[in-house]
Scaffold this motif. Structure first.
Motif, PDB file in Angstrom:
ATOM      1  N   PHE A 126       0.704  -1.109   0.178  1.00 36.50           N
ATOM      2  CA  PHE A 126       0.075  -0.016  -0.032  1.00 36.50           C
ATOM      3  C   PHE A 126       0.925   1.243  -0.223  1.00 36.50           C
ATOM      4  CE2 PHE A 126      -2.478   3.257   2.968  1.00 36.50           C
ATOM      5  CZ  PHE A 126      -3.236   3.544   2.004  1.00 36.50           C
ATOM      6  N   LEU A 127       1.952   1.321   0.897  1.00 38.56           N
ATOM      7  CA  LEU A 127       2.665   2.350   1.252  1.00 38.56           C
ATOM      8  C   LEU A 127       3.530   2.808  -0.229  1.00 38.56           C
ATOM      9  CD1 LEU A 127       3.518   2.254   4.818  1.00 38.56           C
ATOM     10  CD2 LEU A 127       1.850   3.854   3.606  1.00 38.56           C
ATOM     11  N   VAL A 128       4.056   1.885  -1.119  1.00 43.81           N
ATOM     12  CA  VAL A 128       4.709   2.102  -2.085  1.00 43.81           C
ATOM     13  C   VAL A 128       4.087   3.203  -3.106  1.00 43.81           C
ATOM     14  CG1 VAL A 128       5.495   1.253  -4.354  1.00 43.81           C
ATOM     15  CG2 VAL A 128       6.192  -0.121  -2.125  1.00 43.81           C
ATOM     16  N   GLU A 154      11.412  -3.079   4.331  1.00 42.10           N
ATOM     17  CA  GLU A 154      10.856  -3.496   2.831  1.00 42.10           C
ATOM     18  C   GLU A 154      10.760  -2.098   1.986  1.00 42.10           C
ATOM     19  OE1 GLU A 154      10.856  -6.728   1.521  1.00 42.10           O
ATOM     20  OE2 GLU A 154      11.930  -7.109   3.386  1.00 42.10           O
ATOM     21  N   LEU A 155      10.318  -1.009   2.540  1.00 40.61           N
ATOM     22  CA  LEU A 155      10.162   0.050   1.752  1.00 40.61           C
ATOM     23  C   LEU A 155      11.502   0.622   1.325  1.00 40.61           C
ATOM     24  CD1 LEU A 155       7.386   1.843   3.871  1.00 40.61           C
ATOM     25  CD2 LEU A 155       7.160   0.838   1.393  1.00 40.61           C
ATOM     26  N   LYS A 156      12.348   0.620   2.175  1.00 36.82           N
ATOM     27  CA  LYS A 156      13.672   1.105   1.702  1.00 36.82           C
ATOM     28  C   LYS A 156      14.227   0.200   0.433  1.00 36.82           C
ATOM     29  CE  LYS A 156      18.322   2.159   3.355  1.00 36.82           C
ATOM     30  NZ  LYS A 156      18.311   3.779   2.745  1.00 36.82           N
ATOM     31  N   LYS A 157      13.977  -1.098   0.419  1.00 34.09           N
ATOM     32  CA  LYS A 157      14.174  -1.946  -0.573  1.00 34.09           C
ATOM     33  C   LYS A 157      13.537  -1.735  -1.944  1.00 34.09           C
ATOM     34  CE  LYS A 157      15.143  -5.978   2.151  1.00 34.09           C
ATOM     35  NZ  LYS A 157      14.937  -7.486   2.691  1.00 34.09           N
ATOM     36  N   ARG A 158      12.202  -1.270  -1.799  1.00 33.72           N
ATOM     37  CA  ARG A 158      11.550  -1.028  -3.054  1.00 33.72           C
ATOM     38  C   ARG A 158      11.378   0.339  -3.397  1.00 33.72           C
ATOM     39  NH1 ARG A 158       6.224  -4.668  -2.216  1.00 33.72           N
ATOM     40  NH2 ARG A 158       5.459  -3.739  -3.945  1.00 33.72           N
ATOM     41  N   THR A 159      11.912   1.143  -2.776  1.00 30.07           N
ATOM     42  CA  THR A 159      11.797   2.724  -3.210  1.00 30.07           C
ATOM     43  C   THR A 159      12.942   3.466  -2.874  1.00 30.07           C
ATOM     44  OG1 THR A 159      11.199   3.564  -0.939  1.00 30.07           O
ATOM     45  CG2 THR A 159       9.191   2.727  -2.448  1.00 30.07           C
ATOM     46  N   LYS A 160      13.113   4.629  -2.983  1.00 36.10           N
ATOM     47  CA  LYS A 160      14.615   5.526  -2.980  1.00 36.10           C
ATOM     48  C   LYS A 160      14.457   6.268  -1.714  1.00 36.10           C
ATOM     49  CE  LYS A 160      15.513   5.804  -7.772  1.00 36.10           C
ATOM     50  NZ  LYS A 160      15.779   6.415  -8.824  1.00 36.10           N
ATOM     51  N   ILE A 161      13.368   6.007  -0.496  1.00 32.82           N
ATOM     52  CA  ILE A 161      13.264   6.635   0.605  1.00 32.82           C
ATOM     53  C   ILE A 161      14.504   6.651   1.531  1.00 32.82           C
ATOM     54  CG2 ILE A 161      10.790   6.792   0.597  1.00 32.82           C
ATOM     55  CD1 ILE A 161      12.515   4.273   2.991  1.00 32.82           C
ATOM     56  N   ARG A 162      14.682   7.675   2.165  1.00 34.58           N
ATOM     57  CA  ARG A 162      15.782   7.443   3.451  1.00 34.58           C
ATOM     58  C   ARG A 162      14.792   7.149   4.678  1.00 34.58           C
ATOM     59  NH1 ARG A 162      17.280  13.501   1.998  1.00 34.58           N
ATOM     60  NH2 ARG A 162      15.368  13.726   2.493  1.00 34.58           N
ATOM     61  N   TRP A 163      15.150   6.300   5.588  1.00 38.09           N
ATOM     62  CA  TRP A 163      14.639   5.606   6.426  1.00 38.09           C
ATOM     63  C   TRP A 163      15.259   5.615   7.867  1.00 38.09           C
ATOM     64  CZ3 TRP A 163      15.544  -0.242   7.685  1.00 38.09           C
ATOM     65  CH2 TRP A 163      14.731  -0.583   8.627  1.00 38.09           C
TER      66      TRP A 163
END
Length: 426
Positions: A126-128, A154-163
């Protein structure tokens, strides 16, 4: 304005201290040119509800929700009361029933890192899209529950966000881990996940120096300490109790049971008739049976008032009315770095704090540096008794005050300023 996605399980109307940390950060982040966007479960299983906190959610803050499946709902078929206690973190190691033992084993070994693990995959999917739609550059996950950090992973793996990970409590070193009947394999799995999260996150926030030191042995990533805080005006705006009221505001879970304190109070009652006439022990929140048994064993039942759970507004009111505020932590090495969120609201109330906890408790330094009270170990019966008697004598003269309290640095606005600097990237 820099957009930040905050992933949290606890959000109003959830009650208790866990919800207030990010509720208050969200309240002040816009003052520092940061727009918070919040992601929470649509149908959470909150053990405590406080509707008064709903009014504190800032207007206009965008909130995304996704349904969550929690096995606690299924477990209620067997024992609704015990399930709620385990969900709230109340684990009594004495006189456990077969049902409790089985539920703890299942909780500890089948749901790793915790029972909210089933929210990870649907949340990531959902968050991607939300991250792309909102043009979000930074994601913050706050735990416990620590499964939320796996969403960030997982979001860091799939997007370019800083976590950024925020640990309100430690992970594998927290006291209740020992009570979850973890197998060797489960203990190893927790350690592996903890190490993975700490090394994959871009930055890490913790609430105590002790946790920072612990995590620094696992990762080289930047770690900062941002404690919890208060969001009230300083000083006492209500009339103090006529009685010599010693109050504990918040749950007293299993293990937070300072026998030396109960004994000191019992002796003071027996030795000083005026103390017996004026003393009242006031407890707000969930009180475990073993703590109550100890209090009553020392003859304090007739002096004890049980308030049950109170709203956050009422908690602040009781803090300011009380003559002395009681702060108790479990006596163990694992709890030396635990800083209860309420300690900062205690400080802001400007009432003397009597802390009882483990040796080298980090809270002791906070209270000493801020001139807001005194802390003792479980073994310091004589010292506890001396301080109580001194404060009682000052109470009788109407001189029990804290004129030198220094707590402004713990205001939520000041802490949010510190957070905003940590969120900045060069």
């Amino acid at each position: 304005m820099h957009k930040v996605l905050i992933i949290t399980y606890y959000w109003p109307p959830a009650g208790g201290p866990g919800v207030q940390r990010w509720l208050k950060f969200v309240k002040y982040l816009r003052d520092y040119d940061i727009e918070p966007i919040v992601y929470i479960p649509e149908n959470p299983n909150y053990p405590i509800i406080d509707e008064s906190l709903v009014d504190e959610v800032p207007a206009g803050v965008k909130i995304y929700k996704k349904p969550i499946y929690e096995p606690y709902g299924f477990a209620r078929i067997f024992s609704k009361k015990k399930t709620k206690k385990i969900s709230a973190g109340i684990i009594n190691s004495k006189n456990q029933s077969v049902v409790e033992k089985v539920m703890l084993w299942i909780r500890g070994n089948l749901f790793i890192p915790d029972a909210r693990k089933f929210w990870i995959k649907p949340s990531v999917d959902f968050l991607v899209d939300v991250i792309e739609k909102e043009n979000i550059r930074t994601v913050i996950t706050t735990g416990p529950p620590h499964s939320l950090h796996l969403i960030g992973l997982e979001l860091k793996k799939r997007t370019k966000i800083r976590w950024i990970t925020d640990f309100r409590d430690p992970w594998t070193s927290i006291g209740y881990h020992k009570k979850l009947k973890l197998t060797k394999a489960s203990q190893t799995k927790h350690k592996q996940l903890e190490k993975l999260v700490l090394n994959e996150a871009d930055k890490i926030i913790v609430t105590s120096k002790t946790t920072k030191q612990e995590f620094s042995q696992i990762t080289q990533k930047p770690i900062t300490v941002i404690t919890n805080g208060y969001d009230t005006t300083l000083g006492n705006s209500v009339a103090l109790d006529v009685d010599f009221t010693i109050s504990h505001i918040g749950s007293l879970l299993t293990g937070r049971n300072p026998i030396s304190l109960w004994k000191a109070l019992s002796e003071l009652i027996q030795e000083y008739p005026d103390f017996k006439k004026c003393f009242k022990l006031q407890l707000a929140g969930v009180i475990s049976s073993d703590v109550l048994e100890s209090i009553y064993f020392y003859g304090l039942q007739s002096f004890t008032k049980l308030l049950g759970y109170v709203s956050h507004d009422d908690a602040l009111h009781y803090q300011r009315k009380s003559q002395v505020l009681l702060l108790i932590e479990i006596d163990s090495e694992e709890t030396q770095g635990i800083i209860p969120g309420k300690v900062f609201e205690y400080m802001a109330s400007k009432r003397p704090i009597l802390g009882v906890g483990p040796s080298n408790w980090e809270v002791g330094d906070l209270i000493a540096e801020s001139n807001t009270g005194k802390t003792y170990t479980y073994a310091q019966l004589g010292e506890l008794k001396t301080t109580l008697l001194q404060w009682f004598q000052e109470y009788k003269k109407e001189e029990l005050v804290l004129p030198l309290a220094e707590v402004e640095q713990y205001h939520r606005r000041e802490l949010t300023a510190k957070l905003s600097k940590f969120l900045a990237w060069e």
